[in-house]
Design a protein around this motif. Sequence first.
Motif, PDB file in Angstrom:
ATOM      1  N   UNK A  92      35.055  49.038   1.356  1.00 36.69           N
ATOM      2  CA  UNK A  92      34.069  49.745   2.194  1.00 36.69           C
ATOM      3  C   UNK A  92      33.305  50.781   1.373  1.00 36.69           C
ATOM      4  N   UNK A  93      34.014  51.531   0.543  1.00 32.50           N
ATOM      5  CA  UNK A  93      33.360  52.551  -0.285  1.00 32.50           C
ATOM      6  C   UNK A  93      32.502  51.926  -1.373  1.00 32.50           C
ATOM      7  N   UNK A  94      32.975  50.814  -1.962  1.00 31.98           N
ATOM      8  CA  UNK A  94      32.198  50.146  -3.001  1.00 31.98           C
ATOM      9  C   UNK A  94      30.879  49.607  -2.459  1.00 31.98           C
ATOM     10  N   UNK A  95      30.867  49.201  -1.193  1.00 32.68           N
ATOM     11  CA  UNK A  95      29.645  48.683  -0.582  1.00 32.68           C
ATOM     12  C   UNK A  95      28.642  49.788  -0.294  1.00 32.68           C
ATOM     13  N   UNK A  96      29.148  51.020  -0.142  1.00 31.08           N
ATOM     14  CA  UNK A  96      28.277  52.134   0.233  1.00 31.08           C
ATOM     15  C   UNK A  96      27.904  53.038  -0.934  1.00 31.08           C
ATOM     16  N   UNK A  97      28.761  53.074  -1.954  1.00 29.03           N
ATOM     17  CA  UNK A  97      28.571  54.043  -3.031  1.00 29.03           C
ATOM     18  C   UNK A  97      28.537  53.365  -4.386  1.00 29.03           C
ATOM     19  N   UNK A  98      27.866  54.021  -5.308  1.00 29.64           N
ATOM     20  CA  UNK A  98      27.852  53.573  -6.688  1.00 29.64           C
ATOM     21  C   UNK A  98      28.963  54.301  -7.432  1.00 29.64           C
ATOM     22  N   UNK A  99      29.748  53.570  -8.221  1.00 29.14           N
ATOM     23  CA  UNK A  99      30.829  54.187  -8.968  1.00 29.14           C
ATOM     24  C   UNK A  99      30.260  55.058 -10.084  1.00 29.14           C
ATOM     25  N   UNK A 100      30.704  56.298 -10.126  1.00 30.92           N
ATOM     26  CA  UNK A 100      30.249  57.245 -11.135  1.00 30.92           C
ATOM     27  C   UNK A 100      31.363  57.481 -12.142  1.00 30.92           C
ATOM     28  N   UNK A 157      38.629  60.138  -8.896  1.00 32.37           N
ATOM     29  CA  UNK A 157      37.407  60.423  -8.155  1.00 32.37           C
ATOM     30  C   UNK A 157      37.705  61.568  -7.194  1.00 32.37           C
ATOM     31  N   UNK A 158      36.663  62.063  -6.553  1.00 26.81           N
ATOM     32  CA  UNK A 158      36.874  63.076  -5.521  1.00 26.81           C
ATOM     33  C   UNK A 158      37.115  62.429  -4.159  1.00 26.81           C
ATOM     34  N   UNK A 159      37.074  61.112  -4.117  1.00 28.13           N
ATOM     35  CA  UNK A 159      37.313  60.349  -2.894  1.00 28.13           C
ATOM     36  C   UNK A 159      38.427  59.345  -3.167  1.00 28.13           C
ATOM     37  N   UNK A 160      39.424  59.278  -2.280  1.00 25.26           N
ATOM     38  CA  UNK A 160      40.567  58.397  -2.507  1.00 25.26           C
ATOM     39  C   UNK A 160      40.166  56.941  -2.669  1.00 25.26           C
ATOM     40  N   UNK A 161      39.302  56.454  -1.798  1.00 25.38           N
ATOM     41  CA  UNK A 161      38.967  55.032  -1.819  1.00 25.38           C
ATOM     42  C   UNK A 161      38.263  54.640  -3.122  1.00 25.38           C
ATOM     43  N   UNK A 162      37.420  55.522  -3.662  1.00 23.36           N
ATOM     44  CA  UNK A 162      36.757  55.233  -4.935  1.00 23.36           C
ATOM     45  C   UNK A 162      37.764  55.283  -6.080  1.00 23.36           C
ATOM     46  N   UNK A 163      38.664  56.268  -6.045  1.00 20.55           N
ATOM     47  CA  UNK A 163      39.707  56.345  -7.084  1.00 20.55           C
ATOM     48  C   UNK A 163      40.566  55.091  -7.060  1.00 20.55           C
ATOM     49  N   UNK A 164      40.911  54.612  -5.860  1.00 21.95           N
ATOM     50  CA  UNK A 164      41.708  53.384  -5.738  1.00 21.95           C
ATOM     51  C   UNK A 164      40.926  52.184  -6.265  1.00 21.95           C
ATOM     52  N   UNK A 165      39.629  52.118  -5.939  1.00 20.11           N
ATOM     53  CA  UNK A 165      38.790  51.010  -6.410  1.00 20.11           C
ATOM     54  C   UNK A 165      38.698  51.017  -7.931  1.00 20.11           C
ATOM     55  N   UNK A 166      38.540  52.187  -8.531  1.00 24.32           N
ATOM     56  CA  UNK A 166      38.479  52.291  -9.992  1.00 24.32           C
ATOM     57  C   UNK A 166      39.781  51.785 -10.627  1.00 24.32           C
ATOM     58  N   UNK A 167      40.900  52.148 -10.017  1.00 20.11           N
ATOM     59  CA  UNK A 167      42.193  51.722 -10.543  1.00 20.11           C
ATOM     60  C   UNK A 167      42.338  50.204 -10.455  1.00 20.11           C
ATOM     61  N   UNK A 168      41.873  49.608  -9.359  1.00 17.89           N
ATOM     62  CA  UNK A 168      41.945  48.148  -9.209  1.00 17.89           C
ATOM     63  C   UNK A 168      41.096  47.449 -10.273  1.00 17.89           C
ATOM     64  N   UNK A 169      39.894  47.976 -10.491  1.00 18.91           N
ATOM     65  CA  UNK A 169      39.005  47.387 -11.491  1.00 18.91           C
ATOM     66  C   UNK A 169      39.631  47.493 -12.880  1.00 18.91           C
ATOM     67  N   UNK A 170      40.219  48.659 -13.178  1.00 15.58           N
ATOM     68  CA  UNK A 170      40.851  48.867 -14.481  1.00 15.58           C
ATOM     69  C   UNK A 170      42.035  47.937 -14.686  1.00 15.58           C
ATOM     70  N   UNK A 171      42.713  47.590 -13.590  1.00 18.47           N
ATOM     71  CA  UNK A 171      43.872  46.689 -13.675  1.00 18.47           C
ATOM     72  C   UNK A 171      43.463  45.226 -13.744  1.00 18.47           C
ATOM     73  N   UNK A 172      42.162  44.959 -13.709  1.00 15.64           N
ATOM     74  CA  UNK A 172      41.669  43.590 -13.827  1.00 15.64           C
ATOM     75  C   UNK A 172      41.490  42.882 -12.500  1.00 15.64           C
ATOM     76  N   UNK A 173      41.559  43.623 -11.393  1.00 17.92           N
ATOM     77  CA  UNK A 173      41.408  43.020 -10.065  1.00 17.92           C
ATOM     78  C   UNK A 173      39.952  43.107  -9.631  1.00 17.92           C
ATOM     79  N   UNK A 233      48.897  48.281   0.844  1.00 17.65           N
ATOM     80  CA  UNK A 233      47.946  47.804  -0.155  1.00 17.65           C
ATOM     81  C   UNK A 233      46.721  47.171   0.488  1.00 17.65           C
ATOM     82  N   UNK A 234      46.917  46.448   1.591  1.00 14.12           N
ATOM     83  CA  UNK A 234      45.801  45.813   2.296  1.00 14.12           C
ATOM     84  C   UNK A 234      44.863  46.849   2.883  1.00 14.12           C
ATOM     85  N   UNK A 235      45.420  47.872   3.517  1.00  8.45           N
ATOM     86  CA  UNK A 235      44.588  48.910   4.134  1.00  8.45           C
ATOM     87  C   UNK A 235      43.834  49.708   3.077  1.00  8.45           C
ATOM     88  N   UNK A 236      44.500  50.007   1.961  1.00  8.29           N
ATOM     89  CA  UNK A 236      43.836  50.737   0.877  1.00  8.29           C
ATOM     90  C   UNK A 236      42.719  49.895   0.270  1.00  8.29           C
TER      91      UNK A 236
END
Length: 369
Positions: A334-342, A199-215, A325-328
């Motif tokens: 926070x980003x998932x609550x505000x933005x839609x994953x593209x 993603x162009x935003x770190x927090x969204x890229x991290x969220x995408x990676x967590x979802x892909x890992x099954x979290x 990991x907790x802070x990330x």
Amino acid sequence: MEIVYSDEKLVTYLETAVEVDPERPVLVDKYLSDAIEIDIDALADSHGNVVIGGIMEHIEQAGVHSGDSACTIPTKTVSPSCLETIRSWTTKLAKRLKVCGLMNCQYAITSSGEVFLLEANPRASRTVPFVSKAIGHPLAKYAALVMSGKSLYDLNFTKEVIPRHISVKEAVLSFEKFQGTDVLLGPEMRSTGEVMGISYDFSIAFAKAQIAAGEKLPLSGTLFLSLNDLTKTHLATIARAFVGIGFRIVATSGTGRVLELEGIHVDRILKVHEGRPHASDMIANGQIQLMVITSSGDELDQIDGRKLRRMALAYKIPVITTVAGALATAEAIKSLKRNKIEMLALQDYFNLGEDIESTKKSQSVSSLY
């Protein structure tokens, strides 16, 4: 391998974990607490040319095996001066070792900004596929070509590529498939695969990676927070991050006392051996949605702590075992609550003019994220 924090732990390790004799020596290294770990892949040809493929900042602290740690390209918190040191040392190492092909180096950066070289491997690393996708260049193919006589100039790969987008690699951990295994991360590799979020935003890229890992990250609910004495200095920061996005905090007496002194509201619960209701009861009742636990490693933790973490795994409650990991994760929620994953195709990130191929610019770009 194991990280030990006392003479008693060292004795226990030597008595129970390894067989020691003159033909089986034990290597003892100094552990750098609270250090950031860096992975770097570089490519060198037979003409003495060296190009940095990618510099990855680990999200988990040094001490977690690089194969189990999430990492990001470009770096997120590393200073320009440290990046310059890392680039310089890597280039000099490749030339001095007469590397032809790929080389991987691992560094640690202390909180004071001191850089340590942990290891240098004149070979391809497991990070090469991730770096190649992140920068848009097939490093393994390039390595094969330079080893067959091509120069980096022949391949038109002469400068480090610093992408504008953020790429996050995350490990896939299959703890639920191994009965009784603890979920703690450490110096021994546990992962069974890797995924990637962009993603162009770190927090969204991290969220995408967590979802892909099954979290499955909860967007609200109750957080169980328990940090050991070595990481308690980060307790208030983590708690405020989750309170700020609407989470309720529950903790046992020691952690609860520290949070209350910091003016943070916390609901106290009993430890497993203290009676009921305790955290295991709350997990079974669906009253806990997320857990942040850093292990003390003591005898009680090996019994009660392990049981609690395994129970959370059985109920599919995310368990985070590192401060970073907790802070990330808080940032991602926070980003998932505000933005839609593209979702974008990988090729869409490499349109003309997308990449910045300047080392000088890379330092300023890195400092922005």
